[in-house]
Scaffold this active site. Sequence first.
Site, PDB file in Angstrom:
ATOM      1  N   TYR A 187       0.882  -1.172   0.000  1.00  0.00           N
ATOM      2  CA  TYR A 187       0.000   0.000   0.000  1.00  0.00           C
ATOM      3  C   TYR A 187       0.920   1.223   0.000  1.00  0.00           C
ATOM      4  CZ  TYR A 187      -3.854  -3.048   1.551  1.00  0.00           C
ATOM      5  OH  TYR A 187      -4.812  -4.039   1.639  1.00  0.00           O
ATOM      6  N   PRO A 215     -12.427   0.240  -0.644  1.00  0.00           N
ATOM      7  CA  PRO A 215     -11.716  -1.043  -0.718  1.00  0.00           C
ATOM      8  C   PRO A 215     -10.370  -1.067   0.004  1.00  0.00           C
ATOM      9  CG  PRO A 215     -11.581   0.115  -2.799  1.00  0.00           C
ATOM     10  CD  PRO A 215     -12.513   0.905  -1.944  1.00  0.00           C
TER      11      PRO A 215
HETATM   12  C1  PHB Z   1      -7.298  -6.735  -4.404  1.00  0.00           C
HETATM   13  O1  PHB Z   1      -6.453  -7.653  -4.518  1.00  0.00           O
HETATM   14  O2  PHB Z   1      -8.168  -6.504  -5.287  1.00  0.00           O
HETATM   15  C2  PHB Z   1      -7.274  -5.877  -3.168  1.00  0.00           C
HETATM   16  C3  PHB Z   1      -6.392  -6.198  -2.154  1.00  0.00           C
HETATM   17  C4  PHB Z   1      -6.356  -5.413  -1.001  1.00  0.00           C
HETATM   18  C5  PHB Z   1      -7.196  -4.309  -0.909  1.00  0.00           C
HETATM   19  C6  PHB Z   1      -8.085  -3.991  -1.940  1.00  0.00           C
HETATM   20  C7  PHB Z   1      -8.122  -4.773  -3.092  1.00  0.00           C
HETATM   21  O3  PHB Z   1      -7.145  -3.532   0.208  1.00  0.00           O
END
Ligand code: PHB
Length: 396
Positions: free
Chosen positions: A207, A299
């Site tokens: 991230y 997300p």
């Molecule tokens: C994903 O792999 O699509 C994914 C992974 C972690 C997240 C959001 C999306 O926090």
Amino acid sequence: MSETPRRTQVAIIGGGPAGLLLALILNRAGVDCVVLERRSREYVLSRIRAGVLEQGTTDLLRLAGVGARMDREGLIHDGFDIAWRGEVLHIDLRELSGGKTVMVYGQTEVTHDLYDALDAAGVPVIHEAEDATPEAIESDTPSVSFRTRSGGEQRIECDFIAGCDGYHGVCRQTIPKDRIETFEREYPFGWLGVLVRKPPIQEELVYAHHARGFALCSLRSPQLSRYYIQCRNGDDVKNWTDEAFFDELQTRLPDSIAANLQRGPSIEKSIAPLRSFVAEPMRYGRLFLAGDAAHIVPPTGAKGLNLAVSDIHYLSRGLVAHYQERDSGLLDRYSEDALARVWKAERFSWWFTSMIHRFEDDGGFGQRIQEAEFDFLASSRAAQTALAENYVGLPF
Ligand code: PHB
Ligand code: APR
């Protein structure tokens, strides 16, 4: 295609993860149910969704008898990285959470496994069920009317209706406006996501915060990578060639990580808006809302699917107790119990989103607060423990 029953005990509207998992758990407990899904199976299975499963989710899937392929093909992740100002902070989930981990296994695969299990159990899943409409939800004899090309107008009488039809579904709209309260926060940006058949940039997720915007490096398997970059609200996929996407992604990552990026042609490219949303209560009369029908999270914390599963944990135990023990106590507590966990996940998803994205309108104060947030996280085991406990999933 089996004949549509005229009556069932629980009519489930929506054939996504929430509706399918509820149907499977009820079927295993001897409770009669039918799933009404607006789209074709191919359409449902073509959706690309997140892929990080909390331990509570994987436990419940195993309990429902759909964990075998997940355990074979899923990837256990002990931690993830946060990149900031060229630095990389590793969050050791297993150590900080007292042994818990997450499983990387695509939601599409979970949905596939659920459909296969329901077919094997002979649970009726009616696809392309149009205009499904909950009826008489304030009475003891609710029903769902709908239409199919082959069967025309139909109605299923039932005891309860599970509204698992997602954020844009019909069930939440069926509740009188003066009996439901909604809470919402929209974010001034979206996520542009790309799926590429190349090995991931590294084994664990990254991230990344950057002055140009957030980026996320994820995966579906050792050969299939999933990348996201924060983009403007209203941006259009057509504005982004693969080359432009990967150039921007590379810019937003620390050189040590970007050096491992393997580019390739995108096999899926889409933009998703970010929003926080909760509807209260999650029950009205004989209608219960579960999953995205009741709440949405940005997300960032990978909570969407996991919250749908915890709703189904609470709803299924209530329905099973109602039928097996003639005890409706848990069912009457469903909304209260589910919302208590929903709001903690909403808080975490909002916090993580607020910390790691670029907010153009926040000015210098907002950016300094973000810097301080990261510096505190980097320097405090307590802060990292709180992050880890939320990321692996709070207890049901
Ligand atoms: C994903 O792999 O699509 C994914 C992974 C972690 C997240 C959001 C999306 O926090
Ligand atoms: N009648 C029947 N089915 C409907 C209707 C309707 N009126 N409206 C929507 N549906 C179907 C959709 O086609 C979809 O397949 O309901 C299903 C809802 O599934 P999801 O939107 O996946 O929601 P949920 O099962 O709660 O799972 C939440 O899915 O969208 C992701 O990010 C979300 O990860 C989260 C998870």
